[in-house]
Design a protein around this motif. Structure first.
Motif, short mmCIF file in Angstrom:
data_model
loop_
_atom_site.label_atom_id
_atom_site.label_comp_id
_atom_site.label_asym_id
_atom_site.label_seq_id
_atom_site.Cartn_x
_atom_site.Cartn_y
_atom_site.Cartn_z
N ALA A 192 -108.02 -23.10 -14.47
CA ALA A 192 -108.87 -22.40 -13.49
C ALA A 192 -110.31 -22.33 -14.00
CB ALA A 192 -108.33 -21.00 -13.23
N PHE A 193 -110.48 -22.11 -15.31
CA PHE A 193 -111.82 -22.07 -15.90
C PHE A 193 -112.54 -23.40 -15.69
CE2 PHE A 193 -114.48 -23.29 -19.53
CZ PHE A 193 -115.48 -22.33 -19.43
N PHE A 194 -111.86 -24.51 -15.98
CA PHE A 194 -112.51 -25.82 -15.83
C PHE A 194 -112.73 -26.19 -14.37
CE2 PHE A 194 -111.09 -26.21 -20.26
CZ PHE A 194 -112.33 -26.47 -20.83
N SER A 195 -111.86 -25.72 -13.48
CA SER A 195 -112.10 -25.93 -12.05
C SER A 195 -113.36 -25.20 -11.61
CB SER A 195 -110.91 -25.45 -11.22
OG SER A 195 -109.78 -26.24 -11.46
N ALA A 196 -113.51 -23.96 -12.07
CA ALA A 196 -114.71 -23.19 -11.73
C ALA A 196 -115.95 -23.82 -12.34
CB ALA A 196 -114.56 -21.75 -12.22
N PHE A 197 -115.84 -24.34 -13.55
CA PHE A 197 -116.98 -24.99 -14.20
C PHE A 197 -117.36 -26.27 -13.46
CE2 PHE A 197 -119.20 -27.43 -17.47
CZ PHE A 197 -120.16 -26.50 -17.82
N GLU A 198 -116.36 -26.98 -12.98
CA GLU A 198 -116.63 -28.18 -12.18
C GLU A 198 -117.39 -27.81 -10.90
OE1 GLU A 198 -113.93 -31.87 -10.94
OE2 GLU A 198 -113.29 -29.99 -10.04
N GLN A 199 -116.99 -26.71 -10.28
CA GLN A 199 -117.67 -26.24 -9.07
C GLN A 199 -119.12 -25.86 -9.41
OE1 GLN A 199 -115.95 -22.81 -7.19
NE2 GLN A 199 -117.34 -22.89 -5.47
N LEU A 200 -119.33 -25.19 -10.53
CA LEU A 200 -120.69 -24.85 -10.98
C LEU A 200 -121.53 -26.11 -11.15
CD1 LEU A 200 -122.93 -23.03 -12.16
CD2 LEU A 200 -121.75 -23.25 -14.38
N HIS A 201 -120.97 -27.11 -11.76
CA HIS A 201 -121.69 -28.37 -11.96
C HIS A 201 -122.13 -28.96 -10.63
CE1 HIS A 201 -122.81 -32.27 -13.51
NE2 HIS A 201 -121.96 -32.83 -12.68
N GLU A 202 -121.24 -29.00 -9.67
CA GLU A 202 -121.57 -29.57 -8.35
C GLU A 202 -122.66 -28.74 -7.66
OE1 GLU A 202 -121.66 -32.24 -5.36
OE2 GLU A 202 -120.62 -32.42 -7.27
N ILE A 203 -122.52 -27.44 -7.70
CA ILE A 203 -123.53 -26.57 -7.07
C ILE A 203 -124.88 -26.75 -7.75
CG2 ILE A 203 -124.21 -24.14 -6.78
CD1 ILE A 203 -121.22 -23.57 -6.22
N SER A 204 -124.90 -26.80 -9.07
CA SER A 204 -126.17 -26.91 -9.80
C SER A 204 -126.85 -28.26 -9.54
CB SER A 204 -125.96 -26.69 -11.29
OG SER A 204 -125.22 -27.75 -11.86
N ARG A 205 -126.07 -29.32 -9.37
CA ARG A 205 -126.66 -30.63 -9.06
C ARG A 205 -127.36 -30.62 -7.71
NH1 ARG A 205 -122.52 -34.92 -8.96
NH2 ARG A 205 -124.32 -36.25 -8.56
N ASN A 206 -126.85 -29.82 -6.78
CA ASN A 206 -127.42 -29.77 -5.43
C ASN A 206 -128.45 -28.66 -5.28
OD1 ASN A 206 -125.77 -31.89 -4.58
ND2 ASN A 206 -124.10 -30.49 -4.14
N ALA A 207 -128.73 -27.91 -6.34
CA ALA A 207 -129.61 -26.74 -6.24
C ALA A 207 -130.84 -26.90 -7.12
CB ALA A 207 -128.83 -25.49 -6.63
N ALA A 208 -131.46 -28.06 -7.09
CA ALA A 208 -132.64 -28.30 -7.92
C ALA A 208 -133.73 -27.29 -7.60
CB ALA A 208 -133.16 -29.71 -7.70
#
Length: 145
Positions: free
Chosen positions: A78-94
């Motif tokens: 669950a931690f790594f799933s949430a971290f993956e979601q963070l990565h995707e959000i941060s890539r789209n939130a320049a």
């Protein structure tokens, strides 16, 4: 063998194999498939498999099966799933503030996100971004914030 260059032939064969595999996968995968959800999708499928297999149906039995199948606890997945979601959000939130990215990704605040980034990567978000900018091994699309 005269006129036979094994290195070039092997390289050409490998490239052809990769192209064929990529085309086959592109044609076979569902149209709704989203590559950014790989860990979370796999985790959900693993949890479903664990819940539906074996004799025990308790939460603990399911968690044991998840550990046996993956080598990880349900919590770490669950931690790594949430971290993956963070990565995707941060890539789209320049250019978006880190506090907003943290809230969008489901963290309680920026500090909570920073601890998660450090736990997953060994770097603070600022250190990670600097390393991505300055060092070749880091991917430019991997920045947080």
């Amino acid at each position: 063998m005269e006129g036979f260059d094994t290195e070039d032939d092997a390289t050409a064969g490998w490239i052809k194999f990769c192209e064929t595999l990529e085309n086959t996968w592109r044609d076979a995968r569902p149209k709704t498939w989203q590559p950014a959800a790989r860990i979370s999708d796999w985790t959900k499928a693993l949890a479903t498999r664990a819940a539906l297999s074996g004799s025990g149906r308790s939460v603990r039995s399911i968690e044991r099966r998840i550990m046996r199948y993956s080598g990880h606890t349900r919590r770490s997945l669950a931690f790594f799933s949430a971290f993956e979601q963070l990565h995707e959000i941060s890539r789209n939130a320049a250019g978006q503030p880190l506090a907003e990215i943290a809230i969008d990704a489901g963290y309680s605040d920026q500090s909570h996100m920073g601890r998660a980034v450090r736990r997953a990567t060994g770097f603070s978000p600022a250190e990670l971004n600097k390393a991505i900018e300055a060092e070749e091994p880091f991917c430019a699309s991997c920045s947080i914030g």
